[in-house]
Scaffold this motif. Sequence first.
Motif, PDB file in Angstrom:
ATOM      1  N   SER A   1      25.500  33.055  -5.450  1.00 19.38           N
ATOM      2  CA  SER A   1      26.015  32.125  -6.454  1.00 19.38           C
ATOM      3  C   SER A   1      25.886  30.671  -6.028  1.00 19.38           C
ATOM      4  O   SER A   1      26.197  29.770  -6.803  1.00 19.38           O
ATOM      5  CB  SER A   1      27.488  32.440  -6.744  1.00 19.38           C
ATOM      6  OG  SER A   1      28.254  32.390  -5.541  1.00 19.38           O
TER       7      SER A   1
ATOM      8  N   GLY B   1      24.455  32.186 -14.277  1.00 18.54           N
ATOM      9  CA  GLY B   1      23.093  31.682 -14.206  1.00 18.54           C
ATOM     10  C   GLY B   1      22.091  32.599 -14.879  1.00 18.54           C
ATOM     11  O   GLY B   1      22.394  33.324 -15.825  1.00 18.54           O
ATOM     12  N   LEU B   2      20.846  32.581 -14.358  1.00 17.32           N
ATOM     13  CA  LEU B   2      19.768  33.365 -14.958  1.00 17.32           C
ATOM     14  C   LEU B   2      19.845  34.837 -14.585  1.00 17.32           C
ATOM     15  O   LEU B   2      19.358  35.696 -15.325  1.00 17.32           O
ATOM     16  CB  LEU B   2      18.412  32.797 -14.529  1.00 17.32           C
ATOM     17  CG  LEU B   2      18.118  31.353 -14.966  1.00 17.32           C
ATOM     18  CD1 LEU B   2      16.778  30.898 -14.397  1.00 17.32           C
ATOM     19  CD2 LEU B   2      18.133  31.244 -16.477  1.00 17.32           C
TER      20      LEU B   2
ATOM     21  N   PRO C   1      19.478  28.192  -9.899  1.00 15.42           N
ATOM     22  CA  PRO C   1      19.063  29.283 -10.799  1.00 15.42           C
ATOM     23  C   PRO C   1      17.582  29.591 -10.619  1.00 15.42           C
ATOM     24  O   PRO C   1      16.757  28.684 -10.457  1.00 15.42           O
ATOM     25  CB  PRO C   1      19.355  28.722 -12.197  1.00 15.42           C
ATOM     26  CG  PRO C   1      20.358  27.633 -11.977  1.00 15.42           C
ATOM     27  CD  PRO C   1      20.031  27.048 -10.632  1.00 15.42           C
ATOM     28  N   THR C   2      17.252  30.845 -10.633  1.00 20.23           N
ATOM     29  CA  THR C   2      15.858  31.245 -10.485  1.00 20.23           C
ATOM     30  C   THR C   2      15.604  32.522 -11.260  1.00 20.23           C
ATOM     31  O   THR C   2      16.542  33.266 -11.569  1.00 20.23           O
ATOM     32  CB  THR C   2      15.496  31.440  -8.996  1.00 20.23           C
ATOM     33  OG1 THR C   2      14.099  31.683  -8.870  1.00 20.23           O
ATOM     34  CG2 THR C   2      16.280  32.602  -8.401  1.00 20.23           C
TER      35      THR C   2
END
Length: 216
Positions: free
Chosen positions: A160, A57-58, A164-165
């Motif tokens: 996880s 993710g991010l 996403p942030t």
Amino acid sequence: MPASFSASDDTGPPPQAAAGRRVRAMSATTDRPPLRIVPFRAPTARLALKPVSTSRGLLDGAWWPRSRDLADELSALAEVLDPLSGRITRIAVNATYWPAVPSRVPVNGHVVKVGWFTTELDPHKIMLLSHTTGSWNLLVIPPETNAPAAARLMAAASDSAGPPTTASALMAAEHALHGSSMTVLDQDSEETWENGDDTSSYRGAAARPCRLIATK
């Protein structure tokens, strides 16, 4: 009258025996070099990472430095990640919250170049590039943060299961839910939160246990 001594008066070992002992002592010294004491250095980076098997993710996790001495802190961080991901080759930071940014730092016997940005990189994030993983994107928790807030942020950044942030969104969520017990947030972080992020996702992520890599 001066005293005189004969060979029979010598109570020491025969010359051959003494010489033999000297030879044996020299041989022992040559065969076994003196021990060199090397001080043990425990990991000093406070770091939490997402499990390797999950989608990254991010963010890949969170880092909680002990001070704003970036030269020392980056070396400690990269020395932990270096063996996990292949050699770290470059580090990128946002200079907003660091009083001084070094151009390079020593890491495990090699030198890593450091680049800094003011707009291209989230002010609450650091990026480390490597040959193997491509990059590590980590939330930077301010050194002044208290332990409960840091634990929540580490858990949220290394979770996880959540959506996403960004790093700034996590910092803003912590501020909104638990007050200003950390450092002063930048204007962009507060606006990111006010524009509609959901506190429930942060609560859930912050409550889950995280995988700590090094905490001493």
